[in-house]
Design a protein around this motif. Sequence first.
Motif, short mmCIF file in Angstrom:
data_model
loop_
_atom_site.label_atom_id
_atom_site.label_comp_id
_atom_site.label_asym_id
_atom_site.label_seq_id
_atom_site.Cartn_x
_atom_site.Cartn_y
_atom_site.Cartn_z
N HIS A 118 1.00 -1.28 -0.30
CA HIS A 118 0.07 -0.10 -0.10
C HIS A 118 0.73 1.18 0.08
O HIS A 118 0.15 2.26 -0.16
CB HIS A 118 -1.09 -0.16 1.10
CG HIS A 118 -0.49 0.05 2.54
ND1 HIS A 118 0.06 -1.19 3.06
CD2 HIS A 118 -0.67 0.92 3.62
CE1 HIS A 118 0.63 -0.88 4.24
NE2 HIS A 118 0.18 0.38 4.47
N TYR A 119 2.24 1.19 0.23
CA TYR A 119 3.17 2.29 -0.09
C TYR A 119 4.63 1.72 -0.05
O TYR A 119 4.93 0.51 0.36
CB TYR A 119 2.84 3.41 0.91
CG TYR A 119 3.66 3.20 2.23
CD1 TYR A 119 4.70 3.75 2.74
CD2 TYR A 119 2.83 2.62 3.16
CE1 TYR A 119 5.08 3.77 3.93
CE2 TYR A 119 3.25 2.52 4.60
CZ TYR A 119 4.46 3.22 5.11
OH TYR A 119 5.00 2.88 6.11
N LEU A 209 19.08 3.58 4.90
CA LEU A 209 19.67 2.56 5.14
C LEU A 209 19.11 1.42 4.00
O LEU A 209 20.03 0.62 3.73
CB LEU A 209 19.39 1.95 6.34
CG LEU A 209 20.59 2.25 7.58
CD1 LEU A 209 20.30 1.37 8.70
CD2 LEU A 209 21.95 1.93 7.24
N PHE A 210 17.84 1.23 3.70
CA PHE A 210 17.31 0.25 2.93
C PHE A 210 16.06 0.78 2.65
O PHE A 210 15.25 1.65 3.19
CB PHE A 210 17.18 -1.12 3.77
CG PHE A 210 16.21 -1.07 4.92
CD1 PHE A 210 16.28 -0.44 5.98
CD2 PHE A 210 14.91 -1.78 4.61
CE1 PHE A 210 15.46 -0.43 6.99
CE2 PHE A 210 14.03 -1.77 5.55
CZ PHE A 210 14.44 -1.17 6.67
N GLN A 211 15.24 0.01 1.71
CA GLN A 211 14.10 0.44 1.30
C GLN A 211 13.29 -0.86 1.35
O GLN A 211 13.73 -1.89 1.47
CB GLN A 211 13.99 0.97 -0.23
CG GLN A 211 14.81 2.14 -0.46
CD GLN A 211 14.67 2.64 -1.82
OE1 GLN A 211 15.26 1.91 -2.81
NE2 GLN A 211 14.32 3.87 -2.22
N GLU A 212 12.01 -0.61 1.62
CA GLU A 212 10.96 -1.72 1.66
C GLU A 212 9.56 -1.31 1.24
O GLU A 212 9.35 -0.28 1.04
CB GLU A 212 10.90 -2.14 2.97
CG GLU A 212 10.37 -1.31 4.05
CD GLU A 212 10.37 -1.47 5.41
OE1 GLU A 212 10.43 -2.83 5.77
OE2 GLU A 212 9.90 -0.70 6.46
N LYS A 213 8.80 -2.53 0.92
CA LYS A 213 7.47 -2.39 0.47
C LYS A 213 6.65 -2.55 1.56
O LYS A 213 6.94 -3.69 2.33
CB LYS A 213 7.31 -3.34 -0.53
CG LYS A 213 7.79 -3.09 -2.00
CD LYS A 213 7.53 -4.03 -2.99
CE LYS A 213 8.19 -3.66 -4.37
NZ LYS A 213 7.98 -4.61 -5.42
N LEU A 214 5.66 -1.86 1.79
CA LEU A 214 4.88 -2.01 3.13
C LEU A 214 3.44 -2.52 2.71
O LEU A 214 2.86 -2.17 1.82
CB LEU A 214 4.61 -0.64 3.82
CG LEU A 214 5.78 0.09 4.30
CD1 LEU A 214 6.76 -0.63 5.48
CD2 LEU A 214 6.84 0.68 3.01
N GLY A 215 2.94 -3.55 3.41
CA GLY A 215 1.70 -3.97 3.09
C GLY A 215 0.86 -4.38 4.47
O GLY A 215 1.13 -4.38 5.40
#
Length: 257
Positions: A118-119, A209-215
Amino acid sequence: TRLHLTRLTLSLGALLGAATLTSAQARTLAEIKASGTLKIGTNAEFKPFTYFEGNTMKGFEYDLGNAIAKQMGVKAEWINQPFDNLLIGLNQNRFDLVISSHGITPERARAVDFSLPHYCSGGVILSRPGGPKTAADLKGKTVSTQVGTTYVDQIKKVTGDRNLRLFPNNSGALQALMSGRVDAMVNEKFYSLEALKLNGKKLQQGEMLFQEKLGMAVAKGNKTLLGAVNASLKTVQANGTYAKISRSHFGQDVRCR
Ligand code: LYS
């Protein structure tokens, strides 16, 4: 000793049994619709995602969750819980859906089912002026963050277990940084921006530091609900609702691209 062991084994077995039984009873989409209410779990101390202003819950995920519920033809009922309890509570059927900025990780995906992201965001370094700003700077430095988050592993990678300081709440992790008990904090990009806004010259933002997908998460195997959540997310992303909500909280559209 033997009696103790038996008791321990029994209670553990009962616990596992109960967990399995309740997770099998996660409410289906039809049951949720019939009740008229979608129960959503969140950890509401994470401005601007979900947080309290007085007694009122607010935030990007709060508005998005309400829009998704509306799209499904039900009303959202929000339940505030410690972050570390949310996915467990989901499988114990305390809520139908969790919306609390969970990074989609393979480990979590073994315990729950994730929606489409969702973002998209990432974890950034926050420190006092003169403090660490890059991953390299963090080496040997003490770093705070919230327990149970994806930031924990990222911090361990750069500075090791020994230098990690965990707090049940983000506010505790931030307070530790402000008062000089740790050298840096790693937290979500927009949460950190809020902290910067509130604390002016006392803090500085370092690198991501890092990227991620949030669900969003449903109980493992709750296919009917997951389908409806994904369909509703797609609809609000297509009809302008999502963009409007996102801009009102971040000044930009944070959907994954
Ligand atoms: N995105 C991080 C995670 O997945 C933080 C979640 C929210 C913390 N209040 O663990």
